[in-house]
Design a protein around this motif. Structure first.
Motif, PDB file in Angstrom:
ATOM      1  N   ASP A 125       0.824  -1.214   0.000  1.00  0.00           N
ATOM      2  CA  ASP A 125       0.000   0.000   0.000  1.00  0.00           C
ATOM      3  C   ASP A 125       0.857   1.262   0.000  1.00  0.00           C
ATOM      4  N   HIS A 132      -6.297   1.967  -4.995  1.00  0.00           N
ATOM      5  CA  HIS A 132      -5.326   0.980  -4.522  1.00  0.00           C
ATOM      6  C   HIS A 132      -5.809  -0.438  -4.834  1.00  0.00           C
ATOM      7  N   VAL A 133      -7.063  -0.687  -4.517  1.00  0.00           N
ATOM      8  CA  VAL A 133      -7.625  -2.034  -4.712  1.00  0.00           C
ATOM      9  C   VAL A 133      -7.599  -2.421  -6.187  1.00  0.00           C
ATOM     10  N   GLU A 134      -7.943  -1.491  -7.057  1.00  0.00           N
ATOM     11  CA  GLU A 134      -7.931  -1.784  -8.494  1.00  0.00           C
ATOM     12  C   GLU A 134      -6.512  -2.092  -8.974  1.00  0.00           C
ATOM     13  N   LYS A 139      -4.032  -3.311  -7.221  1.00  0.00           N
ATOM     14  CA  LYS A 139      -3.664  -4.640  -6.717  1.00  0.00           C
ATOM     15  C   LYS A 139      -4.316  -5.733  -7.559  1.00  0.00           C
ATOM     16  N   ASN A 140      -5.572  -5.531  -7.903  1.00  0.00           N
ATOM     17  CA  ASN A 140      -6.284  -6.536  -8.691  1.00  0.00           C
ATOM     18  C   ASN A 140      -5.665  -6.702 -10.081  1.00  0.00           C
TER      19      ASN A 140
END
Length: 200
Positions: A57, A73-75, A77-78
């Motif tokens: 992160d 951030h989540v996108e 990582k995905n």
């Protein structure tokens, strides 16, 4: 005589960060070249991530800082994990041929948060006799002393080891302490060179 072969992971066996820029461009409209340029400018931060000194992160925050991109951030990582689902054509079949003839070691500069994902997504990693992650030893391959430490960890001497990696800088570090090396460019060329050296 070589009895141990050390493989790199990203861009040799599976996809790493390379290719994420294309996924992001096609899904989020962020130009691949622009993204790649920002990744390159944050290379020192990436290295700290690989050493386990910062979190994933924290790296993403630094990467996206001031970019004004429509990506969370989540996108990110995905997309990164989606890219890592891909394997490099042909390498796994070579590893299968080597297994049982040599002790196989995986030495990877990789993200702490991705290790469990990779082990679950790629059962082929169980083919290796030992996996050494950079974040666990606090060093990446270009750091001084890394290969000396790895040889001690696996109980090997330099003249008995072959190292395969796609990074010229990593290859040079291994050569400095007498390890035999092959610079990976494709599985076809790797297979050919292994045959020429009578490793398989």
């Amino acid at each position: 005589m070589v009895n141990t072969i050390i493989f790199d992971l990203s861009e040799v066996i599976i996809a790493g960060l390379c290719g994420v820029e294309k996924l992001i461009e096609s899904n989020k409209g962020i130009p691949a070249q622009e993204f790649s340029k920002r990744v390159l400018s944050n290379h020192d931060v990436w290295r700290e991530l690989m050493r386990g000194n910062i979190t994933e992160d924290e790296y993403i925050s630094k990467l996206l800082e001031g970019a004004n991109w429509d990506i969370s951030h989540v996108e990110f990582k995905n997309f990164f994990r989606k890219n890592m689902e891909s394997t490099v054509d042909g390498t796994l079949s070579i590893i299968q041929k080597l297994k049982g003839k040599y002790r196989l070691i995986l030495l990877s500069d990789h993200v702490r948060e991705c290790a469990e994902f990779l082990l679950a997504k790629h059962p082929c990693l169980a083919w290796f006799d030992k996996i050494i992650w950079s974040h666990e030893i606090g060093q990446i391959k270009v750091d001084d002393g890394t290969f000396d430490k790895v040889l001690k960890m696996i109980g090997a001497t330099a003249q008995n080891v072959l190292f395969i990696d796609d990074s010229p800088a990593n290859i040079q570090k291994a050569k400095q302490i007498g390890i035999q090396t092959i610079l990976f460019t494709s599985a076809d060329k790797l297979g050919q060179e292994l045959l020429e050296r009578h490793y398989c």
